[in-house]
Design a protein around this motif. Structure first.
Motif, PDB file in Angstrom:
ATOM      1  N   GLU A   1      49.460  39.873  39.494  1.00 18.48           N
ATOM      2  CA  GLU A   1      49.247  38.784  38.542  1.00 18.48           C
ATOM      3  C   GLU A   1      48.023  39.057  37.666  1.00 18.48           C
ATOM      4  OE1 GLU A   1      48.142  34.066  38.667  1.00 18.48           O
ATOM      5  OE2 GLU A   1      49.454  34.852  40.234  1.00 18.48           O
ATOM      6  N   ARG A   2      46.936  39.561  38.271  1.00 17.89           N
ATOM      7  CA  ARG A   2      45.730  39.888  37.513  1.00 17.89           C
ATOM      8  C   ARG A   2      46.014  40.984  36.491  1.00 17.89           C
ATOM      9  NH1 ARG A   2      42.343  43.722  36.975  1.00 17.89           N
ATOM     10  NH2 ARG A   2      43.123  44.962  38.696  1.00 17.89           N
ATOM     11  N   ILE A   3      46.724  42.011  36.905  1.00 17.84           N
ATOM     12  CA  ILE A   3      47.045  43.130  36.015  1.00 17.84           C
ATOM     13  C   ILE A   3      47.973  42.679  34.884  1.00 17.84           C
ATOM     14  CG2 ILE A   3      48.349  45.300  35.905  1.00 17.84           C
ATOM     15  CD1 ILE A   3      47.064  45.983  38.627  1.00 17.84           C
ATOM     16  N   ARG A   4      48.975  41.861  35.206  1.00 16.56           N
ATOM     17  CA  ARG A   4      49.896  41.366  34.183  1.00 16.56           C
ATOM     18  C   ARG A   4      49.128  40.601  33.112  1.00 16.56           C
ATOM     19  NH1 ARG A   4      54.821  42.437  35.292  1.00 16.56           N
ATOM     20  NH2 ARG A   4      55.619  41.116  33.647  1.00 16.56           N
ATOM     21  N   ARG A   5      48.179  39.759  33.556  1.00 16.54           N
ATOM     22  CA  ARG A   5      47.379  38.960  32.620  1.00 16.54           C
ATOM     23  C   ARG A   5      46.465  39.870  31.796  1.00 16.54           C
ATOM     24  NH1 ARG A   5      46.106  35.693  36.336  1.00 16.54           N
ATOM     25  NH2 ARG A   5      44.136  36.643  36.862  1.00 16.54           N
ATOM     26  N   GLU A   6      45.791  40.795  32.451  1.00 18.66           N
ATOM     27  CA  GLU A   6      44.835  41.695  31.791  1.00 18.66           C
ATOM     28  C   GLU A   6      45.492  42.580  30.730  1.00 18.66           C
ATOM     29  OE1 GLU A   6      42.305  45.555  33.255  1.00 18.66           O
ATOM     30  OE2 GLU A   6      42.268  43.790  34.551  1.00 18.66           O
TER      31      GLU A   6
END
Length: 113
Positions: A38-43
């Motif tokens: 989720e963090r990577i998708r957002r970033e």
């Protein structure tokens, strides 16, 4: 696009002439935790492909790459630009997020090596 009847079975978003880019970009199977993915998708704007594409200049690059190479001309393509776009996106995702391709080894070398 072959096999598409307008109004009956429209092509998936992100393909064809309109290039709506609405579908989230796929990381593929990874060993990332849900929170890390989720963090990577957002970033990396993977849930907003139009932002990802704009940042990586995918539209211009796809138009250039859509000119088939001699070995690709034999096989042909129903939509060379859509094909180029997907190849470029996949490459960009794997470059920005090496852990999205757990089956590959990331090798870092200095220019003198």
């Amino acid at each position: 696009m072959a096999g598409v009847v307008p109004g009956v079975n429209p092509p998936p978003l992100g393909y064809g002439k309109d290039m709506n880019h609405q579908e989230p970009l796929d990381l593929g199977a990874t060993e990332l935790s849900d929170a890390e993915e989720e963090r990577i998708r957002r970033e990396h704007d993977l849930d907003r492909p139009e932002v990802f594409d704009q940042r990586n200049d995918v539209d211009r690059r796809a138009r250039t790459r859509a000119n088939l190479l001699p070995e690709e001309l034999d096989t042909g393509s129903a939509d060379a630009e859509a094909q180029a776009r997907e190849v470029l996106r996949d490459s960009d995702v794997r470059t920005e997020i090496p852990e999205s391709a757990p089956d590959t080894v990331v090798e870092r070398r200095e220019s003198g090596d």
